[in-house]
Design an enzyme around this catalytic site. Structure first.
Site, PDB file in Angstrom:
ATOM      1  N   THR A 124      81.164  34.597  80.046  1.00  0.00           N
ATOM      2  CA  THR A 124      80.826  33.515  80.965  1.00  0.00           C
ATOM      3  C   THR A 124      82.046  33.008  81.722  1.00  0.00           C
ATOM      4  O   THR A 124      83.170  33.044  81.196  1.00  0.00           O
ATOM      5  CB  THR A 124      80.197  32.350  80.166  1.00  0.00           C
ATOM      6  OG1 THR A 124      80.126  31.197  81.003  1.00  0.00           O
ATOM      7  CG2 THR A 124      81.022  31.989  78.937  1.00  0.00           C
ATOM      8  N   ASP A 125      81.817  32.477  82.919  1.00  0.00           N
ATOM      9  CA  ASP A 125      82.926  31.876  83.679  1.00  0.00           C
ATOM     10  C   ASP A 125      83.450  30.611  82.994  1.00  0.00           C
ATOM     11  O   ASP A 125      84.553  30.145  83.303  1.00  0.00           O
ATOM     12  CB  ASP A 125      82.493  31.568  85.122  1.00  0.00           C
ATOM     13  CG  ASP A 125      81.357  30.550  85.223  1.00  0.00           C
ATOM     14  OD1 ASP A 125      80.770  30.167  84.193  1.00  0.00           O
ATOM     15  OD2 ASP A 125      81.051  30.134  86.364  1.00  0.00           O
ATOM     16  N   TYR A 149      81.003  25.690  72.951  1.00  0.00           N
ATOM     17  CA  TYR A 149      80.370  26.943  73.419  1.00  0.00           C
ATOM     18  C   TYR A 149      81.388  27.848  74.100  1.00  0.00           C
ATOM     19  O   TYR A 149      81.543  29.025  73.730  1.00  0.00           O
ATOM     20  CB  TYR A 149      79.214  26.620  74.385  1.00  0.00           C
ATOM     21  CG  TYR A 149      78.805  27.813  75.246  1.00  0.00           C
ATOM     22  CD1 TYR A 149      78.159  28.905  74.685  1.00  0.00           C
ATOM     23  CD2 TYR A 149      79.074  27.842  76.621  1.00  0.00           C
ATOM     24  CE1 TYR A 149      77.796  30.007  75.462  1.00  0.00           C
ATOM     25  CE2 TYR A 149      78.720  28.922  77.402  1.00  0.00           C
ATOM     26  CZ  TYR A 149      78.082  30.006  76.820  1.00  0.00           C
ATOM     27  OH  TYR A 149      77.738  31.098  77.594  1.00  0.00           O
TER      28      TYR A 149
HETATM   29  P1  NAD Z   1      69.532  32.739  75.594  1.00  0.00           P
HETATM   30  O1  NAD Z   1      69.903  31.561  74.776  1.00  0.00           O
HETATM   31  O2  NAD Z   1      68.379  32.643  76.519  1.00  0.00           O
HETATM   32  O3  NAD Z   1      69.233  33.997  74.640  1.00  0.00           O
HETATM   33  C1  NAD Z   1      70.048  34.322  73.550  1.00  0.00           C
HETATM   34  C2  NAD Z   1      69.341  35.415  72.744  1.00  0.00           C
HETATM   35  O4  NAD Z   1      70.216  35.796  71.671  1.00  0.00           O
HETATM   36  C3  NAD Z   1      68.016  34.959  72.116  1.00  0.00           C
HETATM   37  O5  NAD Z   1      67.046  35.962  72.256  1.00  0.00           O
HETATM   38  C4  NAD Z   1      68.367  34.756  70.657  1.00  0.00           C
HETATM   39  O6  NAD Z   1      67.275  34.974  69.783  1.00  0.00           O
HETATM   40  C5  NAD Z   1      69.460  35.800  70.463  1.00  0.00           C
HETATM   41  N1  NAD Z   1      70.360  35.453  69.363  1.00  0.00           N
HETATM   42  C6  NAD Z   1      70.987  34.269  69.137  1.00  0.00           C
HETATM   43  N2  NAD Z   1      71.699  34.315  68.010  1.00  0.00           N
HETATM   44  C7  NAD Z   1      71.533  35.565  67.514  1.00  0.00           C
HETATM   45  C8  NAD Z   1      72.026  36.236  66.372  1.00  0.00           C
HETATM   46  N3  NAD Z   1      72.828  35.614  65.481  1.00  0.00           N
HETATM   47  N4  NAD Z   1      71.689  37.523  66.163  1.00  0.00           N
HETATM   48  C9  NAD Z   1      70.873  38.161  67.034  1.00  0.00           C
HETATM   49  N5  NAD Z   1      70.349  37.568  68.127  1.00  0.00           N
HETATM   50  C10 NAD Z   1      70.678  36.287  68.357  1.00  0.00           C
HETATM   51  O7  NAD Z   1      70.861  33.160  76.350  1.00  0.00           O
HETATM   52  P2  NAD Z   1      71.056  33.700  77.849  1.00  0.00           P
HETATM   53  O8  NAD Z   1      71.107  32.554  78.781  1.00  0.00           O
HETATM   54  O9  NAD Z   1      70.091  34.799  78.079  1.00  0.00           O
HETATM   55  O10 NAD Z   1      72.541  34.280  77.737  1.00  0.00           O
HETATM   56  C11 NAD Z   1      72.751  35.632  77.285  1.00  0.00           C
HETATM   57  C12 NAD Z   1      74.235  35.911  77.269  1.00  0.00           C
HETATM   58  O11 NAD Z   1      74.778  35.740  78.580  1.00  0.00           O
HETATM   59  C13 NAD Z   1      75.045  34.981  76.367  1.00  0.00           C
HETATM   60  O12 NAD Z   1      76.051  35.742  75.748  1.00  0.00           O
HETATM   61  C14 NAD Z   1      75.642  33.956  77.320  1.00  0.00           C
HETATM   62  O13 NAD Z   1      76.858  33.456  76.809  1.00  0.00           O
HETATM   63  C15 NAD Z   1      75.865  34.817  78.551  1.00  0.00           C
HETATM   64  N6  NAD Z   1      75.830  34.104  79.841  1.00  0.00           N
HETATM   65  C16 NAD Z   1      74.791  33.284  80.164  1.00  0.00           C
HETATM   66  C17 NAD Z   1      74.758  32.679  81.419  1.00  0.00           C
HETATM   67  C18 NAD Z   1      73.617  31.791  81.837  1.00  0.00           C
HETATM   68  O14 NAD Z   1      73.678  31.186  82.925  1.00  0.00           O
HETATM   69  N7  NAD Z   1      72.556  31.661  81.058  1.00  0.00           N
HETATM   70  C19 NAD Z   1      75.808  32.908  82.336  1.00  0.00           C
HETATM   71  C20 NAD Z   1      76.874  33.731  81.959  1.00  0.00           C
HETATM   72  C21 NAD Z   1      76.866  34.346  80.715  1.00  0.00           C
HETATM   73  O1  DAU Z   2      78.474  29.075  83.914  1.00  0.00           O
HETATM   74  C1  DAU Z   2      77.778  29.908  83.037  1.00  0.00           C
HETATM   75  C2  DAU Z   2      77.095  29.082  81.971  1.00  0.00           C
HETATM   76  O2  DAU Z   2      76.027  28.404  82.630  1.00  0.00           O
HETATM   77  C3  DAU Z   2      76.585  29.897  80.794  1.00  0.00           C
HETATM   78  O3  DAU Z   2      77.678  30.473  80.111  1.00  0.00           O
HETATM   79  C4  DAU Z   2      75.777  29.029  79.827  1.00  0.00           C
HETATM   80  O4  DAU Z   2      75.219  29.832  78.811  1.00  0.00           O
HETATM   81  C5  DAU Z   2      74.665  28.352  80.610  1.00  0.00           C
HETATM   82  O5  DAU Z   2      73.959  27.481  79.767  1.00  0.00           O
HETATM   83  C6  DAU Z   2      75.229  27.587  81.806  1.00  0.00           C
HETATM   84  O6  DAU Z   2      76.009  26.444  81.346  1.00  0.00           O
HETATM   85  P1  DAU Z   2      75.895  25.006  82.052  1.00  0.00           P
HETATM   86  O7  DAU Z   2      76.287  23.982  81.085  1.00  0.00           O
HETATM   87  O8  DAU Z   2      76.567  25.029  83.382  1.00  0.00           O
HETATM   88  O9  DAU Z   2      74.291  24.998  82.320  1.00  0.00           O
HETATM   89  P2  DAU Z   2      73.200  23.819  82.191  1.00  0.00           P
HETATM   90  O10 DAU Z   2      71.967  24.336  82.835  1.00  0.00           O
HETATM   91  O11 DAU Z   2      73.112  23.292  80.813  1.00  0.00           O
HETATM   92  O12 DAU Z   2      73.822  22.685  83.122  1.00  0.00           O
HETATM   93  C7  DAU Z   2      74.067  22.930  84.495  1.00  0.00           C
HETATM   94  C8  DAU Z   2      74.661  21.658  85.063  1.00  0.00           C
HETATM   95  O13 DAU Z   2      73.645  20.652  85.089  1.00  0.00           O
HETATM   96  C9  DAU Z   2      75.790  21.071  84.246  1.00  0.00           C
HETATM   97  O14 DAU Z   2      76.734  20.473  85.122  1.00  0.00           O
HETATM   98  C10 DAU Z   2      75.119  20.000  83.390  1.00  0.00           C
HETATM   99  C11 DAU Z   2      74.007  19.516  84.289  1.00  0.00           C
HETATM  100  N1  DAU Z   2      72.776  19.073  83.616  1.00  0.00           N
HETATM  101  C12 DAU Z   2      72.213  19.923  82.720  1.00  0.00           C
HETATM  102  C13 DAU Z   2      71.055  19.563  82.062  1.00  0.00           C
HETATM  103  C14 DAU Z   2      70.419  20.485  81.049  1.00  0.00           C
HETATM  104  C15 DAU Z   2      72.198  17.847  83.925  1.00  0.00           C
HETATM  105  O15 DAU Z   2      72.715  17.096  84.787  1.00  0.00           O
HETATM  106  N2  DAU Z   2      71.044  17.499  83.282  1.00  0.00           N
HETATM  107  C16 DAU Z   2      70.459  18.295  82.345  1.00  0.00           C
HETATM  108  O16 DAU Z   2      69.418  17.901  81.766  1.00  0.00           O
END
Ligand code: NAD
Ligand code: DAU
Length: 335
Positions: A124-125, A149
């Site tokens: 992640t960034d 995290y």
């Molecule tokens: P998510 O929370 O939606 O999904 C995570 C998945 O991992 C789930 O299916 C969960 O069951 C599984 N998991 C959790 N713990 C586990 C364990 N101990 N063993 C096996 N499986 C397990 O997450 P996401 O948003 O899909 O993110 C996926 C990956 O991408 C993560 O590594 C996250 O750090 C990275 N990432 C996410 C974002 C974003 O915006 N969501 C951005 C950049 C990077």
């Molecule tokens: O940048 C990549 C990351 O983006 C990933 O690595 C993480 O897994 C993913 O969860 C996400 O992190 P953020 O913390 O940026 O995402 P989130 O959607 O939780 O929040 C986005 C922005 O919105 C952040 O500035 C917090 C704000 N926020 C979030 C929630 C859930 C609110 O203001 N209200 C809210 O209820």
């Protein structure tokens, strides 16, 4: 045949990735290894169940025996599984260290033992910390994680690079900005706000709402991870972003407009502790070296995402049940 172990394939990005890979590469077999935590949902992949090139294995990445059993015949590993929500890591960092750090170590050891050809760490960034009003994260930006995290993700990245350096494991790290799209668990900003607004419920904006995130469609991220897997150079890091910076409050107004809802549904709440102010990504390295670029325009992707949530009320209802609402109120009610 290439057999790819995809960890976390029942989560948001992992499920989109599994679907993408099965649809675009007829020579690939996917083993989806997922513990089915609160964020893992078998319903995210009902359409690929029964595909002879798809196998689901329920298992925890911290369980060495389960990982070793799943690794037999695997040629490549793409590691998505993680605890992914910043707010939850502030409530309790334990599961983040266990899954994100120890889980990565267990997977790396198994990848070595089973002679895996290529290993991809999906990161992640957020490992870069927070930017001021100007500037972009490049792959050279020093790591400065601010939340439990992002600290756990940074630790895992360093471990991957150490295994690549010490043992010659072919490994790349990808770092992407905020994803949006179908199948995202409704705790992150876009799916939480959309599903609340669809029910005329308020949306909690943290602090002044002027924190900035870069938004990328999940399929653009999946294409990036695939490109890094296929063409990335071992030991390298690749940033992915959507070139779409938005302040949270502006994004909230856009969602209200698209859904035809009043501004009175905005509820300003206490800020997230240690909240990173701004993320923005320089992804020219991925463009230059992987031939990748983000393709989905934000407004088109956002409209389609809203339509997906509108069309999938049963998927939302199955998650936003009594337990979810009670948990959410207990953890985040005050903010
Ligand atoms: P998510 O929370 O939606 O999904 C995570 C998945 O991992 C789930 O299916 C969960 O069951 C599984 N998991 C959790 N713990 C586990 C364990 N101990 N063993 C096996 N499986 C397990 O997450 P996401 O948003 O899909 O993110 C996926 C990956 O991408 C993560 O590594 C996250 O750090 C990275 N990432 C996410 C974002 C974003 O915006 N969501 C951005 C950049 C990077
Ligand atoms: O940048 C990549 C990351 O983006 C990933 O690595 C993480 O897994 C993913 O969860 C996400 O992190 P953020 O913390 O940026 O995402 P989130 O959607 O939780 O929040 C986005 C922005 O919105 C952040 O500035 C917090 C704000 N926020 C979030 C929630 C859930 C609110 O203001 N209200 C809210 O209820």
């Amino acid at each position: 045949m290439t057999t790819v172990l995809v960890t976390g394939g029942c989560g948001f990005i992992g499920s989109n990735f599994v679907r993408h890979l099965l649809a675009t590469d007829p020579a690939v077999h996917v083993v989806n290894f997922d513990a089915l935590t609160y964020a893992g949902n078998l319903a995210n992949l009902t359409d690929v169940e029964g595909n002879p090139r798809y196998t689901f294995v329920k298992g925890d990445v911290t369980d060495r025996d389960a990982v070793r059993a799943a690794m037999k015949g695997v040629t490549d590993v793409i590691h998505f599984a993680a605890e992914s929500h910043v707010d939850r890591s502030i409530q309790d960092s334990g599961p983040f260290l266990k899954t994100n750090v120890i889980g990565t170590q267990v997977l790396l050891d198994a990848a070595r033992e089973f002679g895996v050809k290529k290993y991809v760490q999906v990161s992640t960034d957020e490992v870069y910390g927070s930017l001021g009003d100007t500037g972009l994260f490049t792959e050279e930006t020093p790591l400065h994680p601010n939340s439990p995290y992002s600290a756990s993700k940074a630790a895992a990245d360093l471990l991957v690079q150490a295994y690549q350096h010490t043992f010659g494991l072919h490994a790349v790290v990808t770092r992407c900005s905020n994803n949006y799209g179908p199948f995202q668990f409704p705790e992150k900003l876009i799916p939480l706000f959309v599903t609340n607004l669809l029910n005329d419920q308020q949306v909690p904006v943290y602090g002044d709402g002027m924190q900035v995130r870069d938004w990328i469609h999940v399929l653009d991220h999946c294409r990036g991870v695939e490109a890094a897997w296929r063409s990335g150079k071992s030991g390298e890091v690749y940033n992915f972003g959507g070139k779409c910076e938005k302040a949270n409050l502006h994004l909230t107004h856009l969602l209200l407009d698209l859904l035809g809802k009043p501004k009175s549904l905005i509820k300003y709440v206490a800020d997230r502790p240690g909240h990173d102010r701004r993320y923005a990504i320089d992804c020219t390295k991925a463009e230059r070296e992987l031939g990748w670029q983000p393709l989905v325009p934000f407004e088109t992707g956002l409209r389609e995402t809203i339509e997906w949530y509108q069309a999938n009320a049963a998927w939302i209802a199955a998650i936003k049940n009594k337990d979810y609402l009670a948990y959410y109120e207990k953890q985040y009610g005050g903010r």
